[in-house]
Write a protein that holds these residues in place. Structure first.
Motif, PDB file in Angstrom:
ATOM      1  N   UNK A  26      46.347  33.220  39.608  1.00 25.76           N
ATOM      2  CA  UNK A  26      44.802  33.023  40.005  1.00 25.76           C
ATOM      3  C   UNK A  26      43.870  34.252  40.562  1.00 25.76           C
ATOM      4  N   UNK A  27      44.715  34.706  41.280  1.00 27.04           N
ATOM      5  CA  UNK A  27      44.436  36.123  42.090  1.00 27.04           C
ATOM      6  C   UNK A  27      43.440  37.050  41.321  1.00 27.04           C
ATOM      7  N   UNK A  28      44.604  37.679  40.299  1.00 28.36           N
ATOM      8  CA  UNK A  28      44.347  38.325  39.463  1.00 28.36           C
ATOM      9  C   UNK A  28      43.205  38.519  38.282  1.00 28.36           C
ATOM     10  N   UNK A  29      42.388  36.924  38.523  1.00 32.77           N
ATOM     11  CA  UNK A  29      41.971  36.233  37.159  1.00 32.77           C
ATOM     12  C   UNK A  29      40.590  36.138  37.984  1.00 32.77           C
ATOM     13  N   UNK A  30      40.846  35.938  38.842  1.00 32.28           N
ATOM     14  CA  UNK A  30      39.758  36.056  40.022  1.00 32.28           C
ATOM     15  C   UNK A  30      39.012  37.427  40.128  1.00 32.28           C
ATOM     16  N   UNK A  31      40.347  38.533  40.353  1.00 35.41           N
ATOM     17  CA  UNK A  31      39.544  39.766  40.347  1.00 35.41           C
ATOM     18  C   UNK A  31      39.070  40.457  38.861  1.00 35.41           C
ATOM     19  N   UNK A  32      39.883  39.932  38.487  1.00 29.22           N
ATOM     20  CA  UNK A  32      39.857  40.525  36.831  1.00 29.22           C
ATOM     21  C   UNK A  32      38.131  39.846  36.465  1.00 29.22           C
ATOM     22  N   UNK A  33      37.727  39.258  36.623  1.00 26.65           N
ATOM     23  CA  UNK A  33      35.995  38.397  36.259  1.00 26.65           C
ATOM     24  C   UNK A  33      35.004  39.117  36.600  1.00 26.65           C
ATOM     25  N   UNK A  34      35.670  39.420  38.573  1.00 22.88           N
ATOM     26  CA  UNK A  34      34.747  40.184  39.796  1.00 22.88           C
ATOM     27  C   UNK A  34      34.821  41.514  38.761  1.00 22.88           C
ATOM     28  N   UNK A  35      35.637  41.944  38.335  1.00 20.57           N
ATOM     29  CA  UNK A  35      35.552  43.496  37.832  1.00 20.57           C
ATOM     30  C   UNK A  35      34.686  43.239  36.644  1.00 20.57           C
ATOM     31  N   UNK A  36      34.603  42.419  36.037  1.00 18.91           N
ATOM     32  CA  UNK A  36      34.137  42.917  34.229  1.00 18.91           C
ATOM     33  C   UNK A  36      32.631  42.082  34.556  1.00 18.91           C
TER      34      UNK A  36
END
Length: 96
Positions: A66-76
């Motif tokens: 879940x942390x990886x998904x949040x970080x990935x979406x914020x970077x995108x």
């Protein structure tokens, strides 16, 4: 039988990660499918073992996913705002 399906889905996601290099969103989706396969495999492994620390492993992996998904979406979102696209060919690492 389920373990072969999980490993197959993980390696198909790994293959998709190496082949799908056009959009950042498709790259993030393949990373999420790899994390889901890892979560399911550790959940099945925890069902076979009855040790208490092993039972917490799927929850830890789900939390990191879940942390990886949040970080990935914020970077995108950050790269889409600065470069006006989510295509990976527009991202130049040599340019500041």
């Amino acid at each position: 039988m389920p373990t072969t399906l999980i490993f197959t889905s993980f390696f198909l996601a790994l293959l998709g990660l190496s082949l799908q290099r056009k959009h950042l969103l498709s790259l993030l989706l393949t990373l999420e499918s790899m994390a889901l396969a890892l979560y399911v495999s550790t959940a099945l492994w925890a069902l076979n073992n009855t040790s208490l620390p092993i039972m917490a492993a799927p929850l830890i992996i789900l939390t990191f996913s879940a942390c990886e998904a949040g970080m990935g979406l914020s970077l995108m979102i950050a790269t889409a705002r600065t470069h006006n696209t989510d295509q990976l060919k527009a991202l130049n690492l040599l340019k500041c």
